[in-house]
Design an enzyme around this catalytic site. Structure first.
Site, mmCIF file in Angstrom:
data_model
loop_
_atom_site.group_PDB
_atom_site.id
_atom_site.type_symbol
_atom_site.label_atom_id
_atom_site.label_comp_id
_atom_site.label_asym_id
_atom_site.label_seq_id
_atom_site.Cartn_x
_atom_site.Cartn_y
_atom_site.Cartn_z
ATOM 1 C CE1 TYR A 87 1.158 -0.236 4.382
ATOM 2 C CE2 TYR A 87 0.014 1.862 4.393
ATOM 3 C CZ TYR A 87 0.875 0.955 4.993
ATOM 4 O OH TYR A 87 1.458 1.279 6.193
ATOM 5 N NE ARG A 131 6.821 4.353 0.522
ATOM 6 C CZ ARG A 131 6.532 5.188 1.522
ATOM 7 N NH1 ARG A 131 7.469 5.537 2.394
ATOM 8 N NH2 ARG A 131 5.322 5.683 1.671
ATOM 9 C CE LYS A 189 3.181 3.352 3.268
ATOM 10 N NZ LYS A 189 3.306 3.370 4.728
ATOM 11 C CD GLU A 211 10.343 1.950 10.440
ATOM 12 O OE1 GLU A 211 10.090 2.892 9.678
ATOM 13 O OE2 GLU A 211 10.136 0.756 10.126
ATOM 14 C CG LEU A 223 8.273 2.523 4.755
ATOM 15 C CD1 LEU A 223 7.896 1.203 4.087
ATOM 16 C CD2 LEU A 223 7.038 3.348 5.032
HETATM 17 N N1 PDD Z 1 2.967 4.996 7.530
HETATM 18 N N2 PDD Z 1 7.745 3.826 8.906
HETATM 19 C C1 PDD Z 1 6.598 3.124 8.965
HETATM 20 C C2 PDD Z 1 6.628 1.774 9.590
HETATM 21 C C3 PDD Z 1 5.407 3.666 8.440
HETATM 22 O O1 PDD Z 1 4.279 2.944 8.486
HETATM 23 C C4 PDD Z 1 5.417 4.971 7.879
HETATM 24 C C5 PDD Z 1 4.196 5.618 7.311
HETATM 25 C C6 PDD Z 1 6.646 5.665 7.838
HETATM 26 C C7 PDD Z 1 6.753 7.042 7.232
HETATM 27 O O2 PDD Z 1 6.719 6.998 5.821
HETATM 28 P P1 PDD Z 1 6.139 8.209 4.968
HETATM 29 O O3 PDD Z 1 6.893 9.413 5.364
HETATM 30 O O4 PDD Z 1 6.389 7.834 3.569
HETATM 31 O O5 PDD Z 1 4.678 8.319 5.325
HETATM 32 C C8 PDD Z 1 7.778 5.060 8.353
HETATM 33 C C9 PDD Z 1 1.770 5.443 6.884
HETATM 34 C C10 PDD Z 1 1.513 6.906 6.955
HETATM 35 C C11 PDD Z 1 0.605 4.586 7.318
HETATM 36 O O6 PDD Z 1 0.825 3.396 7.469
HETATM 37 O O7 PDD Z 1 -0.511 5.090 7.453
#
Ligand code: PDD
Length: 285
Positions: free
Chosen positions: A32, A51, A147, A179, A203
């Site tokens: 996703y 990504r 992801k 993270e 991620l």
């Molecule tokens: N999640 N690390 C993890 C495990 C995440 O699930 C996310 C974002 C990030 C940050 O990535 P980005 O800056 O590309 O949003 C890092 C999204 C927002 C979610 O699962 O809703």
């Protein structure tokens, strides 16, 4: 208002149904993306779709749609309420197969879903007040760079944080903080912004990359380096970044103040740079 895209068709959310034999439902065999849209413009779409390609490739799937097809779908959904900030969600599952079998079926069509929802108001109290976080052992698997919708470990970690009156869990693997349960990690120590390097342990966040670009463009000192767990407590600032929560300042960790327990000067700087950048970009870059 609640239009969604499912397998080539647009329909109201309540009409969108996934068969129980969908492998996304049965196995979490799906990937996703979450993409913010400010004033009707998708932010960093190219990077999010890149990504998505990497995630699909990692699970042996091809992207079912082209860049322009994704853009068309997501823009149509966003255009329902262009005046408000929204986040677009898209998901691709391996698809539906008659038999529940762990290995990939040979003939299978992916399920493609896209929808959007109003942004939980970025820059609202969560950022202005700062948040509490706790540290937890990273119980996830070894491909945290993908992801995937298989998020049970992340869900359990976030829930544990919430039950401890914290907004996020910072995850520890092999002695290093990697993270958050749904966010990337930054600390500020002796004037340097530090974030862990990209690896299978985290991620590769799109917001993370924007923060590093802004640091570079504005001559802020930064580096990508491992963050040993014990460096968290002594950090001057801790931030957690994500598409939907932008740059969250952590002012309390495991019940102890970070720095002086107030919003840090470096956070104030990067946060205002981020807000300016959003307004300046107003495009697909
Ligand atoms: N999640 N690390 C993890 C495990 C995440 O699930 C996310 C974002 C990030 C940050 O990535 P980005 O800056 O590309 O949003 C890092 C999204 C927002 C979610 O699962 O809703």
């Amino acid at each position: 208002m609640d239009l969604v895209y499912l397998n080539g068709q647009y329909m109201p959310l309540h009409e969108a149904c996934i068969p129980v034999m969908d492998r996304g439902f049965l196995f979490g065999d799906a990937v996703y993306e979450v993409i913010p849209a400010y004033h009707g413009r998708l932010f960093r779409l190219h990077e999010h779709l890149q990504r998505l390609d990497s995630s699909l490739q990692a699970i042996g799937m091809k992207n079912p749609l082209t860049y322009d097809e994704w853009l068309g779908i997501l823009q149509k959904l966003i255009d329902q309420q262009p005046e408000i900030d929204q986040s677009a969600y898209l998901q691709v599952t391996r698809g539906i197969y008659a038999k529940r079998d762990h290995s990939f079926p040979k003939q299978i069509e992916p399920t493609v879903l896209a929808m959007c929802s109003p942004f939980g108001h970025p820059g609202s109290h969560i950022n202005e007040a700062g948040i509490s976080a706790i540290t937890l052992d990273d119980i996830r698997w070894n491909y945290c760079n993908i992801k995937t919708t298989a998020l049970l470990a992340n869900v359990l970690l976030r829930q544990q944080a919430v039950e401890s009156d914290a907004a996020e869990a910072i995850l520890i693997r092999n002695g290093n903080a990697t993270e958050g349960a749904a966010s990337n990690l930054f600390i500020v120590a002796n004037g340097t912004i530090i974030t862990p390097p990209k690896s299978q342990n985290l991620l590769p966040g799109i917001t993370r990359d924007v923060v590093l670009e802004l640091a570079e463009q504005n001559s802020l000192t930064y580096c990508e380096a491992d963050i040993p767990e014990q460096h968290l407590k002594s950090a001057d600032e801790i931030w957690l970044t994500s598409a939907t929560r932008e740059i969250m300042p952590v002012i309390q960790l495991n019940g102890h103040a970070i720095g002086d327990g107030k919003l840090g000067p470096m956070w104030k700087k990067i946060y205002s740079l981020y807000q300016e950048f959003k307004i300046k970009i107003r495009g697909y870059s």
